[in-house]
Each structure stands twice: as structure tokens, then as C-alpha cells.
Design an enzyme around this catalytic site. Structure first.
Site, PDB file in Angstrom:
ATOM      1  N   THR A  27       0.731  -1.137   0.056  1.00  0.00           N
ATOM      2  CA  THR A  27       0.123  -0.156  -0.095  1.00  0.00           C
ATOM      3  C   THR A  27       0.677   1.305  -0.432  1.00  0.00           C
ATOM      4  O   THR A  27       1.849   0.824   0.034  1.00  0.00           O
ATOM      5  CB  THR A  27      -0.285  -0.105   1.530  1.00  0.00           C
ATOM      6  OG1 THR A  27       0.427  -0.010   2.739  1.00  0.00           O
ATOM      7  CG2 THR A  27      -2.002  -2.000   1.623  1.00  0.00           C
ATOM      8  N   VAL A  82       7.058  -2.479   7.089  1.00  0.00           N
ATOM      9  CA  VAL A  82       6.971  -1.001   7.526  1.00  0.00           C
ATOM     10  C   VAL A  82       7.975  -0.315   5.623  1.00  0.00           C
ATOM     11  O   VAL A  82       8.875  -0.903   5.489  1.00  0.00           O
ATOM     12  CB  VAL A  82       7.892   0.078   8.549  1.00  0.00           C
ATOM     13  CG1 VAL A  82       7.860   1.116   8.693  1.00  0.00           C
ATOM     14  CG2 VAL A  82       7.363  -1.217   9.514  1.00  0.00           C
ATOM     15  N   LYS A  83       6.945   0.757   5.109  1.00  0.00           N
ATOM     16  CA  LYS A  83       7.972   1.155   4.246  1.00  0.00           C
ATOM     17  C   LYS A  83       7.916   2.574   4.110  1.00  0.00           C
ATOM     18  O   LYS A  83       7.294   3.152   4.616  1.00  0.00           O
ATOM     19  CB  LYS A  83       6.644   1.408   2.955  1.00  0.00           C
ATOM     20  CG  LYS A  83       7.115   0.927   1.521  1.00  0.00           C
ATOM     21  CD  LYS A  83       5.474   0.627   0.813  1.00  0.00           C
ATOM     22  CE  LYS A  83       5.409   0.806  -0.792  1.00  0.00           C
ATOM     23  NZ  LYS A  83       4.367   1.334  -1.695  1.00  0.00           N
ATOM     24  N   VAL A  84       9.036   3.040   4.106  1.00  0.00           N
ATOM     25  CA  VAL A  84       9.912   3.704   4.331  1.00  0.00           C
ATOM     26  C   VAL A  84      10.179   5.100   2.854  1.00  0.00           C
ATOM     27  O   VAL A  84      10.849   3.937   1.900  1.00  0.00           O
ATOM     28  CB  VAL A  84      10.549   4.687   5.287  1.00  0.00           C
ATOM     29  CG1 VAL A  84      11.163   3.660   6.158  1.00  0.00           C
ATOM     30  CG2 VAL A  84      12.540   3.469   4.388  1.00  0.00           C
TER      31      VAL A  84
END
Ligand code: E4P
Length: 217
Positions: A27, A82-84
Site C-alpha cells: 500500500t 514498514v515502508k519508508v
């Protein structure tokens, strides 16, 4: 090659998961903004449907904020990644989160050096955006070949997650180049199923069968 779906829509995810083809979900803030309800609840729901990696993206842009949000996202479910974004702050946050055992997907990758730097700080995934590179008149898939070569040379554990996929040709090329994961919008997955000759062939088989039943009766 693993298949992730690039959407925050629970109904779309349910429909694809029931086919048994989904390995995970990605997402981003733009996708989550289209859905109504609390994003944490939606991500939790997605994790219950797909028992694979589910990327949820931070919106903070400073290192401390990304780490704080990253910890919150990781706490939603054991499947959360976790997307960074790839920035200096994102790289720093990735290093801290990864050292705590959190899987991190470094996104908005547009060059091989960015992917290499993300791998060095322990990213579990890098997300190169092939469609957006095509959009500016370059060949997005060339970047995938470069990253796959580099990661193979140095045996980085970081997985190459091909993102911003626009059509099945991207999917085929990603698989041929040995990318670990491709994340596709539901419409592209739909296109991967389709071939007019399959439909025409099936129609003919069934017609011939029905005709033969009429003759035998
Ligand atoms: C990847 O994780 C991103 O969510 C996504 O693939 C971006 O694709 P777009 O360029 O179609 O927005």
C-alpha cells in the site's frame, strides 16, 4: 517470483486471495487515501486475509517521526512491513527499524545507487518504480536488471520488489530478470489472466460438446 497486489482495497484483496495467487500486499499513502476508515484497522484486516508481507507506509519525513510511525505500523500485525521513502532520513530510519527486527521496504527507488544504499542498511525490500521511469522517457526495466545484478554480486538478502507496474510485459520482464517480487494493481493481475484465444477455445470446446450430446440423444 512472488506476486503482491498494490492496493488498500479489502474487497479487491479478498477476491484475489481466494484464487490462491497472492503472496503479499503493498500500500502507499495515495492508495490508502482512497479507502474509508482507520488505516490501521484496514491494514489489520488485510493481514488477516493475506498471511504474507503487507507493506504500510509512513508519512513522516523526519527520521524520528519515521521510526515512531514505523514502530506503530509494525505493531499492527506480525505480517506488517514498514515502508519508508528513499531519503537520507528514510535510510537512517530503515537502519534503526531493521536493527530492531522490523522488516523495511524502501520505496520510491529510481536508481541502482539508491537500491544499493538501502540494501546496505538492511532493507528487506527495495521498491524500484518502473512505470514512473517509463513515463519520463526512460526504460524502467533497465533499472531492475542493474539492481538484480548488484544484489547477486554481493549476495544482499534484500529482495527486489518491482513496483509501479503498468502492464503484463513488466511482469514477464521482471520474472525473466530474476526479480524476487512484483507488485501489481488488480487491473494488471486481471490482464495477466486474459487471453482471447483461451476464451475462444473454451467456447468452441463447449459448443462441440453440446452438439455431440444433441446427436447422441
Ligand atoms: C509500490 O509499492 C507503489 O505503491 C506503487 O507500485 C506505485 O505505483 P504507481 O506509479 O502506479 O503509483
Amino acid at each position: 517470483m512472488k506476486l503482491f497486489v498494490d492496493t488498500g482495497n479489502v474487497k479487491e484483496i479478498e477476491a484475489l486471495a481466494s484464487l490462491g495467487i497472492l503472496d503479499g500486499v503493498t500500500t502507499n499513502p495515495s492508495l490508502m487515501a482512497r479507502e474509508s476508515g482507520d488505516y490501521r484497522q484496514i491494514l489489520k484486516q488485510i493481514c488477516q486475509i493475506v498471511k504474507g508481507p503487507v507493506s504500510g507506509e509512513v508519512v513522516a519525513t523526519d527520521t524520528a517521526g519515521m521510526i515512531r510511525e514505523g514502530r506503530e505500523i509494525a505493531a499492527i500485525d506480525e505480517h506488517m512491513v514498514v515502508k519508508v521513502p528513499f531519503t537520507k532520513q528514510g535510510v537512517e530510519a530503515c537502519r534503526t527499524l531493521a536493527s530492531e527486527g522490523t522488516r523495511v521496504n524502501v520505496t520510491l527507488i529510481f536508481s541502482a545507487t539508491q537500491a544499493w544504499l538501502a540494501a546496505k542498511v538492511g532493507a528487506s525490500y527495495v521498491s524500484p518504480f518502473v512505470g514512473r521511469l517509463d513515463d519520463i522517457g526512460t526504460t524502467g526495466m533497465t533499472l531492475i536488471r542493474e539492481i538484480v545484478d548488484i544484489f547477486d554480486n554481493f549476495e544482499y538478502a534484500t529482495e527486489v520488489l518491482v513496483a509501479s507496474v503498468r502492464h503484463p510485459i513488466h511482469v514477464v520482464e521482471a520474472a525473466r530478470m530474476g526479480a524476487d517480487v512484483v507488485t501489481c494493481p488488480p487491473a494488471v493481475i486481471e490482464q495477466c489472466f486474459k487471453h482471447p484465444l483461451t476464451d475462444i477455445g473454451l467456447e468452441k470446446f463447449l459448443k462441440d460438446w453440446e452438439k455431440a450430446q444433441g446427436v447422441k440423444a
